[in-house]
Design a protein around this motif. Structure first.
Motif, PDB file in Angstrom:
ATOM      1  N   ASP A 188      50.457 103.976 114.850  1.00  0.00           N
ATOM      2  CA  ASP A 188      50.065 105.157 115.767  1.00  0.00           C
ATOM      3  C   ASP A 188      50.646 105.125 117.147  1.00  0.00           C
ATOM      4  O   ASP A 188      51.003 106.185 117.706  1.00  0.00           O
ATOM      5  CB  ASP A 188      48.435 104.544 115.769  1.00  0.00           C
ATOM      6  CG  ASP A 188      47.853 105.758 116.697  1.00  0.00           C
ATOM      7  OD1 ASP A 188      47.522 106.778 116.154  1.00  0.00           O
ATOM      8  OD2 ASP A 188      47.386 105.435 117.890  1.00  0.00           O
ATOM      9  N   PHE A 189      51.086 103.985 117.687  1.00  0.00           N
ATOM     10  CA  PHE A 189      51.895 103.926 118.988  1.00  0.00           C
ATOM     11  C   PHE A 189      53.107 104.951 118.717  1.00  0.00           C
ATOM     12  O   PHE A 189      53.651 105.398 119.767  1.00  0.00           O
ATOM     13  CB  PHE A 189      52.051 102.504 119.321  1.00  0.00           C
ATOM     14  CG  PHE A 189      52.831 102.434 120.603  1.00  0.00           C
ATOM     15  CD1 PHE A 189      51.863 102.245 122.076  1.00  0.00           C
ATOM     16  CD2 PHE A 189      54.270 102.427 120.843  1.00  0.00           C
ATOM     17  CE1 PHE A 189      52.481 102.171 123.206  1.00  0.00           C
ATOM     18  CE2 PHE A 189      54.724 102.363 122.120  1.00  0.00           C
ATOM     19  CZ  PHE A 189      54.003 102.337 123.209  1.00  0.00           C
ATOM     20  N   ALA A 190      53.795 104.343 117.569  1.00  0.00           N
ATOM     21  CA  ALA A 190      55.082 105.078 117.425  1.00  0.00           C
ATOM     22  C   ALA A 190      55.101 106.618 117.390  1.00  0.00           C
ATOM     23  O   ALA A 190      55.901 107.501 117.831  1.00  0.00           O
ATOM     24  CB  ALA A 190      55.940 104.503 116.084  1.00  0.00           C
ATOM     25  N   ARG A 219      52.508 108.527 118.541  1.00  0.00           N
ATOM     26  CA  ARG A 219      51.902 109.203 119.684  1.00  0.00           C
ATOM     27  C   ARG A 219      53.045 109.209 120.961  1.00  0.00           C
ATOM     28  O   ARG A 219      52.817 109.727 121.772  1.00  0.00           O
ATOM     29  CB  ARG A 219      50.641 108.467 120.143  1.00  0.00           C
ATOM     30  CG  ARG A 219      49.535 108.602 119.260  1.00  0.00           C
ATOM     31  CD  ARG A 219      48.276 107.932 119.971  1.00  0.00           C
ATOM     32  NE  ARG A 219      47.127 107.947 119.051  1.00  0.00           N
ATOM     33  CZ  ARG A 219      46.389 108.979 119.131  1.00  0.00           C
ATOM     34  NH1 ARG A 219      46.284 110.215 119.721  1.00  0.00           N
ATOM     35  NH2 ARG A 219      45.247 108.927 118.073  1.00  0.00           N
ATOM     36  N   ASN A 220      54.125 108.021 120.985  1.00  0.00           N
ATOM     37  CA  ASN A 220      54.815 108.047 122.038  1.00  0.00           C
ATOM     38  C   ASN A 220      56.325 107.953 121.629  1.00  0.00           C
ATOM     39  O   ASN A 220      56.908 106.839 121.524  1.00  0.00           O
ATOM     40  CB  ASN A 220      54.613 106.595 122.679  1.00  0.00           C
ATOM     41  CG  ASN A 220      53.022 106.425 123.283  1.00  0.00           C
ATOM     42  OD1 ASN A 220      52.623 107.150 124.301  1.00  0.00           O
ATOM     43  ND2 ASN A 220      52.343 105.684 122.535  1.00  0.00           N
ATOM     44  N   PRO A 221      56.665 108.780 120.582  1.00  0.00           N
ATOM     45  CA  PRO A 221      58.069 108.946 120.157  1.00  0.00           C
ATOM     46  C   PRO A 221      59.440 108.652 121.140  1.00  0.00           C
ATOM     47  O   PRO A 221      60.037 107.794 120.823  1.00  0.00           O
ATOM     48  CB  PRO A 221      58.264 110.378 119.498  1.00  0.00           C
ATOM     49  CG  PRO A 221      57.174 111.287 120.415  1.00  0.00           C
ATOM     50  CD  PRO A 221      55.947 110.251 120.631  1.00  0.00           C
ATOM     51  N   ALA A 222      59.057 109.206 122.253  1.00  0.00           N
ATOM     52  CA  ALA A 222      60.125 108.906 123.065  1.00  0.00           C
ATOM     53  C   ALA A 222      60.191 107.498 123.759  1.00  0.00           C
ATOM     54  O   ALA A 222      61.362 106.993 123.724  1.00  0.00           O
ATOM     55  CB  ALA A 222      60.108 110.038 124.594  1.00  0.00           C
ATOM     56  N   VAL A 223      59.089 107.008 123.885  1.00  0.00           N
ATOM     57  CA  VAL A 223      59.000 105.404 124.233  1.00  0.00           C
ATOM     58  C   VAL A 223      59.434 104.668 123.041  1.00  0.00           C
ATOM     59  O   VAL A 223      60.250 103.568 123.200  1.00  0.00           O
ATOM     60  CB  VAL A 223      57.690 105.085 124.732  1.00  0.00           C
ATOM     61  CG1 VAL A 223      57.586 103.667 125.031  1.00  0.00           C
ATOM     62  CG2 VAL A 223      57.231 106.023 126.063  1.00  0.00           C
ATOM     63  N   TYR A 224      58.983 104.952 121.982  1.00  0.00           N
ATOM     64  CA  TYR A 224      59.705 104.190 120.712  1.00  0.00           C
ATOM     65  C   TYR A 224      61.019 104.386 120.401  1.00  0.00           C
ATOM     66  O   TYR A 224      61.608 103.124 120.212  1.00  0.00           O
ATOM     67  CB  TYR A 224      58.846 104.668 119.519  1.00  0.00           C
ATOM     68  CG  TYR A 224      58.902 103.736 118.376  1.00  0.00           C
ATOM     69  CD1 TYR A 224      57.918 102.561 118.445  1.00  0.00           C
ATOM     70  CD2 TYR A 224      59.894 103.862 117.510  1.00  0.00           C
ATOM     71  CE1 TYR A 224      58.107 101.685 117.276  1.00  0.00           C
ATOM     72  CE2 TYR A 224      60.103 102.923 116.446  1.00  0.00           C
ATOM     73  CZ  TYR A 224      59.391 102.029 116.294  1.00  0.00           C
ATOM     74  OH  TYR A 224      59.508 100.925 115.326  1.00  0.00           O
ATOM     75  N   ASP A 225      61.724 105.359 120.792  1.00  0.00           N
ATOM     76  CA  ASP A 225      63.064 105.564 120.780  1.00  0.00           C
ATOM     77  C   ASP A 225      63.710 104.762 121.811  1.00  0.00           C
ATOM     78  O   ASP A 225      64.688 104.021 121.546  1.00  0.00           O
ATOM     79  CB  ASP A 225      63.517 107.078 120.706  1.00  0.00           C
ATOM     80  CG  ASP A 225      63.222 107.763 119.991  1.00  0.00           C
ATOM     81  OD1 ASP A 225      63.272 107.100 118.669  1.00  0.00           O
ATOM     82  OD2 ASP A 225      63.375 108.992 119.697  1.00  0.00           O
ATOM     83  N   ALA A 226      63.327 104.687 123.076  1.00  0.00           N
ATOM     84  CA  ALA A 226      63.906 103.931 123.953  1.00  0.00           C
ATOM     85  C   ALA A 226      63.883 102.528 123.716  1.00  0.00           C
ATOM     86  O   ALA A 226      64.614 101.632 124.060  1.00  0.00           O
ATOM     87  CB  ALA A 226      63.096 104.226 125.453  1.00  0.00           C
ATOM     88  N   LEU A 227      62.779 101.861 123.084  1.00  0.00           N
ATOM     89  CA  LEU A 227      62.511 100.771 122.726  1.00  0.00           C
ATOM     90  C   LEU A 227      63.304 100.278 121.511  1.00  0.00           C
ATOM     91  O   LEU A 227      64.134  99.322 121.725  1.00  0.00           O
ATOM     92  CB  LEU A 227      61.088 100.622 122.131  1.00  0.00           C
ATOM     93  CG  LEU A 227      60.148  99.689 123.239  1.00  0.00           C
ATOM     94  CD1 LEU A 227      58.901  99.763 122.795  1.00  0.00           C
ATOM     95  CD2 LEU A 227      60.617  98.230 123.395  1.00  0.00           C
ATOM     96  N   PHE A 228      63.450 101.020 120.507  1.00  0.00           N
ATOM     97  CA  PHE A 228      64.236 100.649 119.211  1.00  0.00           C
ATOM     98  C   PHE A 228      65.255 101.494 118.746  1.00  0.00           C
ATOM     99  O   PHE A 228      66.124 100.859 118.123  1.00  0.00           O
ATOM    100  CB  PHE A 228      63.210 100.490 118.208  1.00  0.00           C
ATOM    101  CG  PHE A 228      62.272  99.415 118.555  1.00  0.00           C
ATOM    102  CD1 PHE A 228      62.240  98.095 119.162  1.00  0.00           C
ATOM    103  CD2 PHE A 228      60.660  99.790 118.685  1.00  0.00           C
ATOM    104  CE1 PHE A 228      61.274  97.314 119.321  1.00  0.00           C
ATOM    105  CE2 PHE A 228      59.687  99.087 118.847  1.00  0.00           C
ATOM    106  CZ  PHE A 228      59.960  97.643 119.314  1.00  0.00           C
ATOM    107  N   GLN A 229      65.603 102.432 119.405  1.00  0.00           N
ATOM    108  CA  GLN A 229      66.553 103.662 118.801  1.00  0.00           C
ATOM    109  C   GLN A 229      67.512 103.707 119.707  1.00  0.00           C
ATOM    110  O   GLN A 229      68.771 103.593 119.309  1.00  0.00           O
ATOM    111  CB  GLN A 229      65.800 104.770 118.600  1.00  0.00           C
ATOM    112  CG  GLN A 229      66.468 105.581 117.368  1.00  0.00           C
ATOM    113  CD  GLN A 229      65.626 105.257 116.084  1.00  0.00           C
ATOM    114  OE1 GLN A 229      64.863 104.314 115.902  1.00  0.00           O
ATOM    115  NE2 GLN A 229      65.886 105.997 115.033  1.00  0.00           N
ATOM    116  N   LEU A 230      67.403 103.818 120.927  1.00  0.00           N
ATOM    117  CA  LEU A 230      68.312 104.219 121.957  1.00  0.00           C
ATOM    118  C   LEU A 230      68.938 102.785 122.362  1.00  0.00           C
ATOM    119  O   LEU A 230      68.464 101.861 122.509  1.00  0.00           O
ATOM    120  CB  LEU A 230      67.938 105.160 122.881  1.00  0.00           C
ATOM    121  CG  LEU A 230      67.188 106.329 122.446  1.00  0.00           C
ATOM    122  CD1 LEU A 230      66.735 107.204 123.743  1.00  0.00           C
ATOM    123  CD2 LEU A 230      68.391 107.259 121.990  1.00  0.00           C
TER     124      LEU A 230
END
Lengths: 192, 192
Positions: A99-101, A103-114
């Motif tokens: 749900d967090f991922a 709802r906050n796709p940009a934050v999730y990307d910053a955490l684990f993708q970018l």
DNA sequence: GACTCGACCCTAGCATCGCTAGACAAGCGA
DNA sequence: TCGCTTGTCTAGCGATGCTAGGGTCGAGTC
């Protein structure tokens, strides 16, 4: 001294503004839209000001990631503490994570993708990141099963959730069956 | 007619050269280093030639992804057909999958991480992508367990592998315990 | 065999990117 | 009031993806 203190306060306040604005812009239009020019314009300062707070765009992404890690840890703890029994906690954890991922796709990307320039899985890993993993470990360690190291189990479970989150968001998996996938994952991985 | 045929052949050959060069450059120095200028220089043509073959950089990434999907499908089938028993096939599949991701990081990124403009999980999904999923399904469907849809199980297993692959490569997981994680994953997820 | 015409490719350039140098103004301490 | 530090802005650099327009070369026709 009070003058210097005031300046430091203002500086810290502006730094928060930069991070919050970057996050907001990223959530609204994606990280590609977060250019230093646009960001500078939104905070109503010129570009070089950004570089007096952060080394570059990477560090700004990293700052958003740290903020997100703290939020995710809090969300996970809130969800698991409201659930009953080991299995209940794992189900709640899996749901809140995805749900967090979502709802906050940009934050999730910053955490684990970018690339936010943050050191992971090391001694000098920032505290919020360690704590986010710890939040997962608290509930997942309960269901690792005999003879399985809790941290190793947490890594595997986390990786599975991460795979589901990213593949779903990238359009590689259809969201319709999301609930069934979570159910299957918990049923098989968790030892209750 | 033979003149036109020759031209078509040469054009197709040049297109292959573009894709192969992009892939090579990406594997050597990362996708960030794959700029249209560098790519054009390597194939010894000017930039606009790239745009007579592909709409833009995205489509070039997509072409590399399709090539990679076919290779991955072949690798998976080769590995599983050489293994014995359902469990043996699943272990072989997991190993070859992670091995492929580790050995061809740029191709893996093109497939699952970057935007190659390809439609996934849809009717008009390109054949190589569907076939790659089918290759996973062939071995994973065997161990889905009673009452569990093979495709759903394959998605979950695949997502778990994808999570391990990406988190490991991004430095979020240490490679030391990779083998133990795979073992745990197969033990728990597969019903043999 | 000369010519026309179309397909093809290259040079040059646009807007935008992350980042930085150097000028300039504001406000502190003496 | 003056000098100086601190902080901010304007302007610009090299590089990015992509495109417009001109020029060349060769295929097909008389």
């Amino acid at each position: 001294m009070s003058v210097q203190e005031r300046k430091q306060r203002e500086r810290a306040e502006r730094e928060r503004l930069i991070v919050a604005t970057a996050r907001e812009l990223a959530e609204q239009q994606g990280w590609d839209a977060v250019t230093t020019r646009r960001l500078a314009e939104r905070i109503e300062y010129s570009q070089p000001v950004l570089y007096s707070h952060f080394r570059g765009k990477r560090e700004i992404i990293g700052a958003v990631a740290l903020e997100g890690a703290a939020e995710m840890a809090a969300a996970v703890r809130a969800a698991t503490s409201a659930a009953d029994g080991p299995r209940g906690r794992v189900v709640a954890l899996a749901r809140i994570y995805l749900d967090f991922a979502a709802r906050n796709p940009a934050v999730y990307d910053a955490l684990f993708q970018l690339d936010g320039g943050l050191p992971y899985a090391r001694e000098d890993t920032p505290e919020p990141l360690k704590d986010a993993f710890a939040a997962l470990l608290e509930s997942l360690g309960e269901v690792a099963g005999d003879g399985v190291h809790p941290a190793l189990f947490t890594e595997v479970f986390w990786a599975s959730l991460h795979g589901l989150a990213t593949l779903t968001r990238a359009g590689r998996l259809l969201p319709e069956d999301a609930a069934r996938r979570v159910e299957l994952l918990v049923d098989r991985l968790a030892v209750v």
